[in-house]
Design an enzyme around this catalytic site. Structure first.
Site, short mmCIF file in Angstrom:
data_model
loop_
_atom_site.label_atom_id
_atom_site.label_comp_id
_atom_site.label_asym_id
_atom_site.label_seq_id
_atom_site.Cartn_x
_atom_site.Cartn_y
_atom_site.Cartn_z
N LYS A 85 4.80 -34.81 -40.92
CA LYS A 85 6.23 -35.10 -40.99
C LYS A 85 6.51 -36.52 -40.49
O LYS A 85 5.93 -36.96 -39.50
CB LYS A 85 6.99 -34.07 -40.14
CG LYS A 85 8.50 -34.18 -40.19
CD LYS A 85 9.13 -33.07 -39.36
CE LYS A 85 10.64 -33.12 -39.32
NZ LYS A 85 11.22 -32.04 -38.49
N SER A 165 14.59 -29.32 -40.55
CA SER A 165 14.38 -30.68 -41.01
C SER A 165 12.97 -30.92 -41.56
O SER A 165 12.72 -31.93 -42.21
CB SER A 165 14.65 -31.65 -39.86
OG SER A 165 13.73 -31.46 -38.78
N SER A 189 13.74 -25.96 -37.27
CA SER A 189 13.29 -26.97 -38.23
C SER A 189 11.88 -26.77 -38.77
O SER A 189 11.48 -27.45 -39.72
CB SER A 189 13.40 -28.37 -37.62
OG SER A 189 14.75 -28.77 -37.56
#
Length: 499
Positions: A85, A165, A189
């Site tokens: 990420k 996210s 997330s």
């Protein structure tokens, strides 16, 4: 090693997808493949075709990583491709948090967790898109959108949300762009994207994995975690990531709990376990409850005893959490930006707010930065400390811990979240009140989501939650359920949901 970047806000289209993609079915469909195979799949599906926008940067030379080579073929992750990420630093690619303010943020550093993965033989192929600033910027955001990477799309229905996210990490795993990926979670997330993209996601106990060189939101709740197509693969990835780090005081006790998390998974059983089912009152989504009932029947057949627990969210937890996150974000992001090498356009939160105003056409077309502004104004230390004590007590000692003890159960389960909603950049996300993941997030306890089934071809996950440092136990129970599960699963369609 060079890197390549994805374009900004590419148009979404859905031409015919190759048969080799369409026949990849459901959880666990992808085995370990070569970096070249993943690169070709990313080129044909992420950069072209459906334009998932899951990958924000690539390192085509990753297979020549000297650390991965030095680890050797006997290393735990030897040759396994991992995507990271893009709020986690890697030495060979920018770390942007999705923001144009950090689009040139080449720190030359590896986060501790990335260094650990390289030492275990992992090939770090690229970075994944995310909700900008890990969805901690403003109101009415659309999960999976960032100024750098555009809108991430859900492989199961590209007009539906990938949640956030860690949207790019989840979509990339589901689409077969990688063996596994790393996400981060402050509250939902990892688990929400994993659930709606039909994969396994694990938020470990806060302090199990170092946060050094990870763009921060909250010292109380932030953690990185694995995202994969099976519990075993998630456990293997976590084993390589976990451990104490002097640079992150929260990990002081990690080495005492960071075991080989794959040990015992194959033999794990539900027989004799007491499973606490969190039933929300009233039932917000009957179709999801029907999947939960099927999962419960599977567990009963496997020998588990089911205990029903009436559950209603406590609004006081969310109120206290909001104060905690605002205060800790202001302190954390100021320190992070101040310590960056080079010459970033902002060195503190006030600078980020000014940058966004100056670049409003690119950064704030869809939504604002109310959260940034609220965090900037949250400076009362005494109020913060009171809120932090309240949040952790209500979610931990008087929440998860109390239910586990009062009902004599080994683990708590609930649907992770609702099926994916339509992407709506104008009005933002459309969450439905399903699940109990906020309890684990605020308490800092482990939370695993495993695919449970589908509603109208849209995946839904099942959450497993337990107490602090009970990560291995949660993974074993999740793996046992994975084997007992009888649900059928849709395939990623790479098309609009209604087609």
């Amino acid at each position: 090693m060079g890197f390549s970047r994805v374009g900004l806000m590419r148009a979404v289209c859905a031409p015919l997808v190759t048969l080799s993609v369409l026949t990849l079915a459901g959880p666990g469909a992808f085995a370990q493949e070569s970096p070249e195979t993943y690169l070709k799949r990313i080129e044909s599906i992420d950069d072209a075709g459906p334009h998932l926008n899951a990958v924000i940067a690539l390192d085509p030379g990753a297979a020549k990583d000297p650390d991965a080579i030095a680890a050797g073929v006997s290393a735990p992750l030897a040759g396994r491709v991992v995507l990271i990420k893009d709020n986690i630093e890697t030495r060979d690619m920018p770390t942007t948090a999705g923001s144009l303010a950090l689009k040139d943020n080449m720190t030359g550093r590896d986060a501790t967790l990335v260094a650990n993965l390289r030492k275990a033989g992992a090939i770090i192929l690229g970075k994944t898109n995310l909700s900008e600033w890990a969805n901690f910027r403003g109101n009415r955001s659309s999960s999976g959108w960032s100024g750098v990477g555009g809108q991430t799309h859900n492989p199961y229905a590209i007009d539906r949300s990938p949640c956030g996210s860690s949207s790019g990490s989840a979509a990339a795993v589901a689409a077969g762009f990688t063996w596994a990926a790393v996400g981060t979670e402050t509250d939902g997330s990892i688990t929400c994207p994993a659930s709606v993209n039909g994969i396994v996601g694990f938020k470990p106990t806060v302090g199990m994995v170092s946060r050094k060189h990870v763009v921060p939101i909250s010292t109380s709740q932030d953690t990185a975690g694995p995202m994969a197509t099976s519990v075993e693969d998630a456990a293997l990835l976590l084993t390589a990531m976990a451990g104490s780090d002097p640079a992150d005081p929260a990990t002081a006790d990690a080495d005492a709990h960071a075991i080989d998390f794959t040990r015992g998974l194959a033999q794990a059983s539900l027989k004799g376990l007491r499973i606490g089912v969190l039933r929300r009152q009233p039932d917000p989504l009957p179709a999801v409850t029907a999947l939960l009932d099927q999962a419960i029947a599977d567990m009963k057949r496997a020998g588990a005893t089911i205990v029903t627990i009436a559950y209603a969210p406590n609004a006081a937890i969310g109120d206290a959490e909001n104060t905690v996150l605002n205060y800790e974000f202001r302190e954390g992001i100021d320190a992070y930006l101040a310590g960056l090498p080079g010459d970033p356009p902002a060195r503190d939160l006030a600078g980020l707010i000014a940058f966004n105003k100056a670049h409003a056409a690119q950064e704030m077309r869809w939504y604002g930065q109310e959260t940034f502004e609220e965090a900037l104004a949250t400076t009362d230390r005494e109020a913060y400390e009171k809120a932090r004590e309240t949040a952790r007590r209500l979610a931990g000692a008087e929440g998860i811990d109390k239910m586990l003890k009062q009902y004599g159960v080994d683990v708590l389960i609930a649907p992770t979240t609702a099926p994916a909603w339509p992407v709506d950049p104008v009005l933002g996300d459309h969450y439905v009140g399903v699940g109990a993941g906020a309890l684990a997030a605020v308490a800092g306890y482990p939370h695993l989501t495993v695919p449970m089934g589908q509603v109208e071809r849209l995946p839904v996950g099942l959450s497993f939650i337990a107490g602090q440092w009970q990560d291995a136990k949660v993974l074993k129970i999740g793996a046992a359920y994975e084997r007992a599960r009888t649900a059928t699963f849709a395939r990623p369609s790479f098309r609009n949901w209604h087609e």
